[in-house]
Every structure is written in C-alpha cells, then in structure tokens.
Design an enzyme around this catalytic site. Structure first.
Site, PDB file in Angstrom:
ATOM      1  N   GLY A  73       0.808  -1.211   0.000  1.00  0.00           N
ATOM      2  CA  GLY A  73       0.000   0.000   0.000  1.00  0.00           C
ATOM      3  C   GLY A  73       0.839   1.257   0.000  1.00  0.00           C
ATOM      4  O   GLY A  73       1.860   1.351  -0.682  1.00  0.00           O
ATOM      5  N   HIS A  74       0.451   2.217   0.816  1.00  0.00           N
ATOM      6  CA  HIS A  74       1.031   3.557   0.804  1.00  0.00           C
ATOM      7  C   HIS A  74       2.418   3.629   1.443  1.00  0.00           C
ATOM      8  O   HIS A  74       3.242   4.427   1.035  1.00  0.00           O
ATOM      9  CB  HIS A  74       0.078   4.514   1.517  1.00  0.00           C
ATOM     10  CG  HIS A  74       0.489   5.935   1.478  1.00  0.00           C
ATOM     11  ND1 HIS A  74       0.540   6.662   0.305  1.00  0.00           N
ATOM     12  CD2 HIS A  74       0.878   6.782   2.469  1.00  0.00           C
ATOM     13  CE1 HIS A  74       0.931   7.893   0.572  1.00  0.00           C
ATOM     14  NE2 HIS A  74       1.151   7.994   1.876  1.00  0.00           N
ATOM     15  N   TRP A  75       2.696   2.808   2.424  1.00  0.00           N
ATOM     16  CA  TRP A  75       3.955   2.909   3.171  1.00  0.00           C
ATOM     17  C   TRP A  75       4.935   1.860   2.692  1.00  0.00           C
ATOM     18  O   TRP A  75       5.244   0.907   3.401  1.00  0.00           O
ATOM     19  CB  TRP A  75       3.698   2.773   4.660  1.00  0.00           C
ATOM     20  CG  TRP A  75       3.029   3.970   5.261  1.00  0.00           C
ATOM     21  CD1 TRP A  75       2.151   4.812   4.645  1.00  0.00           C
ATOM     22  CD2 TRP A  75       3.183   4.447   6.585  1.00  0.00           C
ATOM     23  NE1 TRP A  75       1.746   5.791   5.512  1.00  0.00           N
ATOM     24  CE2 TRP A  75       2.367   5.585   6.716  1.00  0.00           C
ATOM     25  CE3 TRP A  75       3.918   4.023   7.672  1.00  0.00           C
ATOM     26  CZ2 TRP A  75       2.277   6.307   7.894  1.00  0.00           C
ATOM     27  CZ3 TRP A  75       3.824   4.744   8.848  1.00  0.00           C
ATOM     28  CH2 TRP A  75       3.015   5.879   8.946  1.00  0.00           C
TER      29      TRP A  75
END
Length: 96
Positions: A73-75
C-alpha cells in the site's frame, strides 16, 4: 482530537485538500532539468496516492527508475521494508 487544532496540521490539511490554496509543484520543464537519478517507489495497492502519480513522475524525470511493489500500500518503506532498502542501496551503489 486536539491535534487537529494545531496550526501545522491545519496548514498541511489546507495544502492537501483546500482547492483555494495554490499547490506547490514543478512544471514539466523544471522536472526535465533535474540532472540526478531519482528512485520512484510505489505500492501497487496504494489507496492514498494513485500509482499514476509515480508513473507520471518517472515519465517526466530524465533519469528516474520506477518500481511498483505488488501487495503493498502507501507505506512502501514499512510494508515492503526489505525491497525498499534493496532498491535504495542499489540506487546509492549506482546499480539502478
């Protein structure tokens, strides 16, 4: 949530979401003038920032490498830590 009242949080929120606040950024000409290597790492399943944003960056930076990490995902630096570190070390070592 008292942190929402902090001036720095309000400023960041306005910069991200308030359409009346001018957004910082670079023109395509400024992007093309960046003369060093750039590593673009993006999680394929990022629901916060679309993958197309990193694709656009990689297309407009003259010496960029784009790595889209599956099942991430985002991280990316946390969710795919080993891959992220490998890519970063490879960039520093001049292998990308």
């Amino acid at each position: 949530m008292p942190y929402i009242e902090r001036a720095d949080i309000k400023r960041s929120h306005a910069a991200m979401f308030d359409p009346s606040v001018p957004k910082p950024g670079f023109t395509e000409e400024e992007m093309a003038s960046i003369g060093h290597k750039v590593l673009c790492v993006h999680g394929r399943d990022d629901i916060i920032v679309p993958v197309q944003s990193s694709t656009w960056l990689a297309q407009h930076l003259p010496d960029a490498s784009l790595h889209i990490i599956p099942k991430c995902g985002h991280w990316t630096q946390i969710e795919a830590h080993d891959t992220f570190i490998f890519l970063l070390e490879s960039l520093i070592a001049g292998k990308l």
